[in-house]
Design a protein around this motif. Structure first.
Motif, PDB file in Angstrom:
ATOM      1  N   UNK A 179       0.840  -1.206   0.000  1.00 23.30           N
ATOM      2  CA  UNK A 179       0.000   0.000   0.000  1.00 23.30           C
ATOM      3  C   UNK A 179       0.874   1.254   0.000  1.00 23.30           C
ATOM      4  N   UNK A 180       1.961   1.213   0.788  1.00 18.58           N
ATOM      5  CA  UNK A 180       2.893   2.348   0.836  1.00 18.58           C
ATOM      6  C   UNK A 180       3.559   2.546  -0.518  1.00 18.58           C
ATOM      7  N   UNK A 181       3.961   1.435  -1.144  1.00 17.70           N
ATOM      8  CA  UNK A 181       4.589   1.518  -2.466  1.00 17.70           C
ATOM      9  C   UNK A 181       3.629   2.116  -3.491  1.00 17.70           C
ATOM     10  N   UNK A 182       2.364   1.673  -3.440  1.00 15.04           N
ATOM     11  CA  UNK A 182       1.363   2.195  -4.381  1.00 15.04           C
ATOM     12  C   UNK A 182       1.176   3.695  -4.178  1.00 15.04           C
ATOM     13  N   UNK A 183       1.079   4.123  -2.909  1.00 12.97           N
ATOM     14  CA  UNK A 183       0.907   5.551  -2.615  1.00 12.97           C
ATOM     15  C   UNK A 183       2.106   6.352  -3.107  1.00 12.97           C
ATOM     16  N   UNK A 184       3.309   5.850  -2.830  1.00 14.50           N
ATOM     17  CA  UNK A 184       4.528   6.545  -3.273  1.00 14.50           C
ATOM     18  C   UNK A 184       4.599   6.640  -4.796  1.00 14.50           C
ATOM     19  N   UNK A 185       4.251   5.532  -5.458  1.00 10.42           N
ATOM     20  CA  UNK A 185       4.291   5.542  -6.918  1.00 10.42           C
ATOM     21  C   UNK A 185       3.255   6.487  -7.506  1.00 10.42           C
ATOM     22  N   UNK A 186       2.068   6.507  -6.887  1.00  7.21           N
ATOM     23  CA  UNK A 186       1.032   7.426  -7.359  1.00  7.21           C
ATOM     24  C   UNK A 186       1.459   8.876  -7.157  1.00  7.21           C
ATOM     25  N   UNK A 187       2.056   9.169  -5.998  1.00  5.98           N
ATOM     26  CA  UNK A 187       2.551  10.521  -5.726  1.00  5.98           C
ATOM     27  C   UNK A 187       3.649  10.903  -6.706  1.00  5.98           C
ATOM     28  N   UNK A 188       4.568   9.968  -6.937  1.00  5.61           N
ATOM     29  CA  UNK A 188       5.667  10.221  -7.865  1.00  5.61           C
ATOM     30  C   UNK A 188       5.152  10.420  -9.285  1.00  5.61           C
ATOM     31  N   UNK A 189       4.161   9.609  -9.665  1.00  6.26           N
ATOM     32  CA  UNK A 189       3.575   9.744 -11.002  1.00  6.26           C
ATOM     33  C   UNK A 189       2.891  11.094 -11.174  1.00  6.26           C
ATOM     34  N   UNK A 190       2.144  11.509 -10.134  1.00  6.85           N
ATOM     35  CA  UNK A 190       1.470  12.814 -10.197  1.00  6.85           C
ATOM     36  C   UNK A 190       2.492  13.940 -10.328  1.00  6.85           C
ATOM     37  N   UNK A 191       3.593  13.837  -9.554  1.00  7.40           N
ATOM     38  CA  UNK A 191       4.647  14.852  -9.635  1.00  7.40           C
ATOM     39  C   UNK A 191       5.289  14.871 -11.020  1.00  7.40           C
ATOM     40  N   UNK A 192       5.517  13.680 -11.571  1.00  3.23           N
ATOM     41  CA  UNK A 192       6.099  13.599 -12.910  1.00  3.23           C
ATOM     42  C   UNK A 192       5.162  14.175 -13.965  1.00  3.23           C
ATOM     43  N   UNK A 193       3.865  13.885 -13.826  1.00  2.35           N
ATOM     44  CA  UNK A 193       2.897  14.429 -14.776  1.00  2.35           C
ATOM     45  C   UNK A 193       2.860  15.949 -14.702  1.00  2.35           C
ATOM     46  N   UNK A 194       2.975  16.474 -13.458  1.00  2.00           N
ATOM     47  CA  UNK A 194       3.014  17.928 -13.298  1.00  2.00           C
ATOM     48  C   UNK A 194       4.261  18.504 -13.960  1.00  2.00           C
ATOM     49  N   UNK A 195       5.391  17.816 -13.776  1.00  2.00           N
ATOM     50  CA  UNK A 195       6.630  18.262 -14.420  1.00  2.00           C
ATOM     51  C   UNK A 195       6.489  18.214 -15.939  1.00  2.00           C
ATOM     52  N   UNK A 196       5.874  17.112 -16.416  1.00  2.00           N
ATOM     53  CA  UNK A 196       5.692  16.976 -17.863  1.00  2.00           C
ATOM     54  C   UNK A 196       4.819  18.103 -18.411  1.00  2.00           C
TER      55      UNK A 196
END
Length: 244
Positions: A179-196
C-alpha cells in the motif's frame, strides 16, 4: 469475534482441508496395530499426528518423562548411534501393570506431513502385551497412547496457530508495504505528470519564442547588411576628402 481470530481459524481450516478425510480421521486417535519384532508380529497401539517424525519422537520422549517418569533410550550421543526403536527396560508403569515392563516405541513418517507412533510393551523378551492374551494391560497401554494423542493434538494445534499468526503478521506487513509503495508511486507519477505538463508548456513557449526570434533574426540580418553598406559609404566619403 474480531477479524484476526477469524482469519487464523480460516488458515487452520485450510490446513485441515488439504488432508484426505480418511487421513484426517486417523490423526490423534489411538488405534490397534502391529509391529514386526524379530520376524514376528506383535500387537501395538498406533497414533498418527501432524508434523515430522523427529517432532513426534522428541515430544513423545519428553511427554513420557514428564508424565510417567519413563526415560526412553535409543538417541545415541549427539545423534550418533540413533536407533529406530526407543526403549526403556524393566520400568514401573503402574497404570498398565503391577509388574515391571519393557517399553518400546517406533516412530515413522507415513507421509511428508504426518508421523506415526507405534507403542508396544512386554514383561520380558517373550511375553508381549496383546489385545487377546493381556486385554486389560493392553487397554491401559492404549489409554496412555490416547492421552498422549490428546496432548500431541493440543501442542500441534498451538504450533499451527503460532505459524498461522506469523503468516498473518507477515501478510499484514506485506499489505502495508505494498500500500505504501502504491501511494509513493502514485505521488511520484502525479509529480512527474506535473513536471511533464510544466515542461510541455515551457516547450510551447520556447517554440513560440524561437519563431519570434527567427523573424527578428531575418530582420537583423537585413539591417546588418544595410549598416555595413552605410559604414562603407562613410569610409569612402572620408577617403575621398583626405585625397583632396
Amino acid at each position: 469475534m474480531t477479524k484476526k481470530p477469524i482469519i487464523i481459524l480460516l488458515l487452520l481450516g485450510s490446513l485441515l482441508a488439504v488432508l484426505p478425510l480418511s487421513a484426517a480421521a486417523q490423526l490423534y486417535e489411538a488405534r490397534n496395530g502391529s509391529v514386526n519384532v524379530e520376524r514376528q508380529a506383535r500387537d501395538a497401539v498406533q497414533v498418527q499426528t501432524d508434523g515430522s517424525a523427529q517432532w513426534l519422537r522428541d515430544f513423545w520422549q519428553s511427554w513420557l518423562k514428564d508424565t510417567y517418569n519413563i526415560r526412553l533410550k535409543g538417541n545415541g550421543m549427539l545423534g550418533v548411534g540413533k536407533k529406530d526403536v526407543l526403549e526403556a527396560q524393566q520400568v514401573p508403569v503402574s497404570s498398565v501393570s503391577g509388574k515391571l515392563l519393557n517399553f518400546y516405541s517406533i516412530i515413522v513418517a507415513p507421509t511428508d506431513s504426518t508421523a506415526q507412533l507405534s507403542v508396544y510393551a512386554a514383561f520380558d523378551k517373550t511375553s508381549y502385551l496383546s489385545a487377546t492374551s493381556t486385554p486389560s494391560e493392553y487397554a491401559a497401554l492404549r489409554n496412555i497412547a490416547q492421552s498422549f494423542a490428546a496432548a500431541a493434538r493440543q501442542k500441534a494445534y498451538r504450533e499451527q496457530l503460532v505459524a498461522a499468526e506469523e503468516q498473518l503478521r507477515a501478510s499484514e506487513k506485506e499489505k502495508e508495504r505494498l500500500a505504501k509503495d502504491v501511494t509513493n508511486l502514485q505521488t511520484n507519477t502525479a509529480a512527474n505528470l506535473l513536471k511533464i505538463a510544466t515542461l510541455q508548456k515551457q516547450n510551447e513557449a520556447n517554440v513560440l519564442q524561437a519563431r519570434q526570434d527567427s523573424v527578428k533574426l531575418v530582420r537583423n540580418t537585413q539591417e546588418l547588411e544595410l549598416y555595413k553598406q552605410r559604414v562603407q559609404r562613410r569610409r569612402d566619403q572620408l577617403s575621398a576628402l583626405d585625397r583632396k
